[in-house]
Design a protein around this motif. Structure first.
Motif: not given
Length: 1053
Positions: A361-381
């Protein structure tokens, strides 16, 4: 796992109790980088758990009241090296006995105690430790470097007085003497046999021991220890490697009783890391996973006391860090380190089902969260943050590493396609970002002007984002995931932009204002830039929605062109109105208006380059309009700048110098404009336009439009320049004529240099002024006009007098001085321009007129010698001679051999020829008499064979014009002799004059055949000059002699 989970008050209290219990029952010697003071650790955890002092004391007292744990020493006997060989074979069969001595030491009697301690360290385990508390390793046969790797749990109660004992023995079996002799290998083996004979049967040999105080051990320790002897017989007995871990059994805390050890460790770690992140001075995103020494001490003690394996510690860290990453973002490098450790130690069977589920579950949660960060990379980074690039790189590496893990593939039933997931997320994020920007830039008042501005701003934002993608972000996605971020973003954005811009432009009518047209031009440029970015696509040939975007702006082109022309014209008019017609400086001799005019043209050229219209035929029409407008502005500028000069001159009172200065500036300005116009074909890149047009527009049409228009404008500018330059020249010509006239009337007794001084000063002053105020091209044009006028004036002056030698010398000196002045050591007119036909003729005429009589006579004979050299016809026959010179005798020897092909001058059809030899000029050879050959009757091919010697010094032979004049006459008894012809032998070329005497020997002297000539036009100009010198007797005598010679020629009768 609930991502929003936070500890309740009860959970925090139990966790706090666990930490205090860990500190209270601390074992072992502190590590060098850990905190040794318990009170300091208490103060730290009090802050971490946000406990007030009263609450802290209550929990601490309760914790002290809990039952102490069972202390354990987890000892691993790993190996030994260099031990003694006790058997006959030279080896041993080692094994170890180990245990903990729990006896409390007596503090009284220091000397006795020291002796007792020393004695006890020599004692063996079986004599100190009860048998049920003694542990034994296996026997390793026949070795001096045994390896055991056996672990034992040794319990003790008094950590302060507990001692660890280890004895190493050589195991001995009962063997016969014969068997031992069979193993005998050397003399030492024989000694062992005798020694064994004295021992009891089955008695084992002592190899050494290790005695350590438990309180001197670290919680975790792994090192080599020396094996100590009981006697001094063999002090060096080798080493033994021991690994220790001080742990607990039966901990009395609620957390230890109800939860798995790694779970408690994870909860403690989670609480500590949360505090560390929130307390970090640079903010959460700068925290790199490095814990403080207080946190490290607590986690180390807890993991040791609970005997947590490295794998379970790494797993606990992963679960804690990954959960915190979802709440408090920090540097993901620490997560990458944890999954790397898990991957390295991964064995699925060592986890319980609930642990597997939690890890998956930790793998899947972090993977989903990481992809959501990449989706918003213009704002997050954002690039405005200094560490954004590093954070994104770490996240990409983390996501890739998670999907590569064996643990991930084994625990997660469905393995996702990371590349596809990230691609979809980037597409979705790009669309969301575009919609957000569009909404943010939407105007409050929806006028055409405001809508145009909003479109420009939107496309500007899109271009900037794509440039960042290409320049910064793309390489990181490509390196980590082999994803082309730029292509994904570009394809998505160009489609969104195209649809939105077309929709908005369709709402605008054709009657747009100039402001709207200006906004649309900027929008066109932004779309042009967006379209050009497609060259960075992997497949740049793919059709795009943006492909023919220029058609959307076709109706705006006339407005853009008119706006460009109007702005340029108005700027030119304003520039002329404020121009004071003063040079900008020594290097820039034009005025301020040309700077503005140059900028105006540069802006128009830039507009054409920015427009870069794709349709060739339409682009040609636009170019014609551009060139026409530029030429109109140029001609308008000429009229305006001349009018401005007149305006300034009329407002000034009798400032002739200022008026001339303004004329200089005007002509410089027009020249600068001409240079600008001439550069237009290259600046507007006509060659590229012609190549694009191809067969669409005929070459004749291009020539008749673009080139004709430009050439016509250049000719008009040239005409204007010539007119102004001529005006300046006319003002100076009168002064030059006046000074040359004064030069002519100057006294002949005066030095020519003094006579020319006023003219040279006048020219120097004027040239310095003009050179300082005219650009080089216009200055040269003015100089050329003045030079031609000067030559004409000097030529007229040269014809005013005849025969006055001093007069012509003044004019010759003036011509030479003027040539130097107009050339000005290369800064003025070039030599080729100065040396016109008029100059060459005048120079030759003055050179002759200023020469002395004797110099003219020399020039006359030089001309006749040149004529003799060039003669290639024997119309009057020829004479053959031999000529040589002997330096030792200073004698010129002439041998007249013959004459041929003479003209028949007598009535009988023949002639009576003889040759007259004269050295010329006569003033160089005054004492040398004329010599004559015999007369040969009735012969047109006479043979003379006569030799004549002339005594003359060699330097006379080398004088200009020095020659031997051979005159062939037809002897007449009654009248004057008739002239057959004359020939000229230059004395400077006679053999022997410039060579050794041996070279001029009689046998080596060649025959010289000279064509006979009659007096012609050659030298007549010199004779005329000499004839005009009436008072010069030498001149008159020479002219008379040459005239008589001409009369003797039958050709002139």
């Amino acid at each position: 796992m609930d991502l929003s989970h936070k500890f309740s008050k009860k959970e925090l209290t139990l966790l706090y109790e666990e930490v205090l219990y860990t500190i209270l029952h601390r074992l072992g010697k502190p590590e060098p980088n850990h905190v040794a003071d318990s009170e300091e650790l208490h103060a730290y955890v009090q802050k971490v758990f946000n406990m007030d002092p009263e609450e802290h004391n209550i929990i601490l007292q309760r914790t002290k009241g809990l039952e102490s744990p069972i202390y354990c020493l987890k000892a691993t006997v790993k190996q030994a090296k260099g031990i003694l060989g006790k058997d006959v074979s030279g080896f041993s069969d080692p094994y170890c006995l180990l245990g903990i001595e729990n006896k409390k030491q007596d503090s009284s009697g220091n000397d006795g105690t020291h002796q007792e301690n020393k004695k006890r360290s020599k004692a063996v385990v079986k004599n100190l430790i009860p048998e049920d508390q003694t542990h034994r390793t296996q026997v390793i046969p026949q070795t001096l470097n045994p390896v055991w790797n056996e672990t034992f749990i040794l319990e003790f109660k008094d950590a302060e007085n507990a001692r660890f004992h280890l004895d190493m023995w050589d195991f001995d079996e009962v063997e016969s003497v014969r068997h031992k002799l069979g193993e005998l290998s050397d003399l030492h083996g024989l000694k062992r046999i005798f020694k064994d004979a004295r021992k009891d049967k089955g008695q084992h040999d002592f190899l050494g021991n290790v005695v350590l105080r438990v309180q001197d051990l670290h919680c975790r320790e792994d090192r080599w220890h020396n094996l100590e002897p009981r006697t001094e017989t063999y002090p060096n007995r080798g080493q033994c490697r021991l690994q220790f871990l001080l742990t607990h059994k039966k901990r009395a805390t609620t957390a230890s009783k109800t939860q798995p050890s790694y779970t408690v460790q994870r909860h403690i770690l989670q609480q500590l890391v949360s505090y560390e992140i929130l307390q970090h001075q640079a903010g959460s995103t700068s925290w790199d996973g490095e814990l403080s020494k207080h946190a490290s001490t607590i986690l180390y003690l807890h993991a040791s006391q609970k005997d947590l394996s490295n794998f379970h510690q790494d797993m606990a860290k992963w679960l804690a860090y990954s959960k915190l990453y979802l709440i408090l973002e920090f540097n993901s490098n620490c997560l990458l380190h944890q999954i790397t450790s898990i991957e390295y130690q991964w064995v699925q069977g060592r986890l319980k089902p609930e642990q597997k589920a939690e890890l998956a579950e930790s793998f899947q949660s972090l993977l989903a969260y990481g992809i959501s960060l990449l989706q918003r990379y213009r704002i997050v980074f954002p690039l405005s943050a200094s560490n954004s690039v590093q954070r994104l790189q770490s996240l990409l590496r983390l996501l890739v590493q998670i999907c590569k893990m064996k643990a991930f593939r084994e625990l997660c039933t469905v393995t996702p396609d990371l590349q596809q997931m990230v691609t979809e997320a980037l597409k979705s994020g790009t669309a969301e970002w575009f919609q957000m920007k569009k909404q943010h830039l939407k105007p409050m008042v929806k006028t055409m002007e405001e809508c145009g501005k909003a479109l420009v701003s939107l496309v500007t934002e899109v271009n900037a984002d794509l440039q960042q993608c290409c320049r910064v972000w793309n390489k990181y996605f490509s390196n980590a995931m082999r994803l082309d971020l730029f292509s994904i973003a570009y394809l998505e954005l160009q489609e969104l932009v195209s649809c939105y811009v077309k929709e908005q432009l369709s709402k605008m009518d054709s009657g747009m204002s100039h402001l709207t047209a200006e906004n649309l031009f900027q929008l066109y440029l932004n779309l042009r830039e967006l379209q050009r970015m497609k060259e960075f696509l992997c497949n740049s040939e793919a059709p795009l929605e943006l492909m023919n975007f220029h058609r959307w702006f076709k109706e705006a082109i006339p407005i853009w062109l008119q706006k460009t022309y109007t702005v340029g014209l108005e700027r030119t008019q304003r520039a002329v109105q404020v121009d004071q017609l003063k040079p900008l400086g020594e290097l820039n001799k034009h005025s301020t208006s040309t700077v503005d005019l140059s900028t105006c043209y540069a802006q128009m050229v830039k507009t054409w380059q920015q427009l870069d219209w794709p349709d060739p035929e339409e682009a040609f029409i636009i170019m014609v309009k551009f060139v026409e407008d530029m030429c109109r502005i140029a001609l308008m500028y000429c009229r305006l700048i001349k009018a401005r000069a007149e305006e300034l001159s009329s407002s000034s009172q009798h400032e002739e110098g200022e008026a001339a200065n303004r004329l200089c500036v005007v002509v410089n300005n027009i020249e600068q404009l001409r240079m600008i116009i001439l550069k237009l074909p290259s600046q507007l890149d006509w060659a590229r336009l012609k190549q694009q047009i191809g067969d669409v527009v005929a070459p004749e049409q291009i020539q008749n439009t673009l080139h004709h228009q430009l050439q016509s404008t250049v000719e008009c500018l040239n005409h204007e320049i010539r007119g102004v330059v001529q005006t300046l020249a006319t003002k100076l010509e009168a002064g030059i004529s006046r000074h040359i006239q004064e030069l002519s009337t100057c006294s002949d007794s005066k030095d020519p240099e003094d006579c020319i001084t006023p003219l040279m000063k006048f020219l120097e002053c004027e040239f310095e002024y003009l050179h300082g105020n005219l650009v080089q091209e216009n200055f040269n044009s003015l100089l050329e006009l003045l030079w031609n006028h000067t030559l004409e004036t000097l030529t007229r002056a040269a014809k005013q007098q005849d025969g006055n030698l001093q007069y012509f010398r003044k004019l010759q000196f003036a011509l030479q001085s003027l040539e130097l002045s107009f050339h000005a050591e290369g800064c003025g007119l070039p030599k080729d321009t100065l040396h016109t036909a008029a100059f060459t003729g005048l120079e030759k005429e003055l050179e002759l007129c200023s020469s002395t009589t004797r110099k003219l006579i020399q020039k006359y004979f030089s001309a006749r010698i040149q004529q003799q050299t060039e003669a290639n016809s024997e119309k009057y026959g020829a004479v053959t001679i031999k000529a040589s010179y002997r330096h030792s005798e200073q004698k010129l020897r002439i041998e007249v051999l013959n004459a041929v092909n003479l003209l028949p001058l007598d009535s009988n059809g023949s002639s009576d020829p003889f040759v007259q030899l004269t050295l010329e000029p006569r003033h160089e050879f005054p004492e040398v008499v004329t010599r004559t050959t015999q007369c040969i009757k009735k012969n047109l091919h006479p043979l003379f064979d006569e030799v004549f010697d002339f005594l003359i010094p060699p330097e006379k032979c080398r004088q200009d014009g020095a020659c031997l004049l051979l005159t062939v006459f037809d002897y007449d008894t009654l009248g004057a002799n008739d002239l057959e012809g004359e020939a000229f032998l230059p004395l400077c070329r006679v053999l022997g004059l410039n060579e050794d005497e041996e070279a001029a020997g009689p046998s080596r002297v060649p025959q010289t055949r000279l064509s006979l000539m009659h007096p012609g036009t050659i030298g007549n100009e010199i004779l005329k000059l000499l004839e005009n010198r009436k008072g010069d007797k030498e001149a008159q005598a020479f002219v008379k002699l040459r005239r008589q010679r001409a009369k003797q020629s039958k050709e002139f009768e």
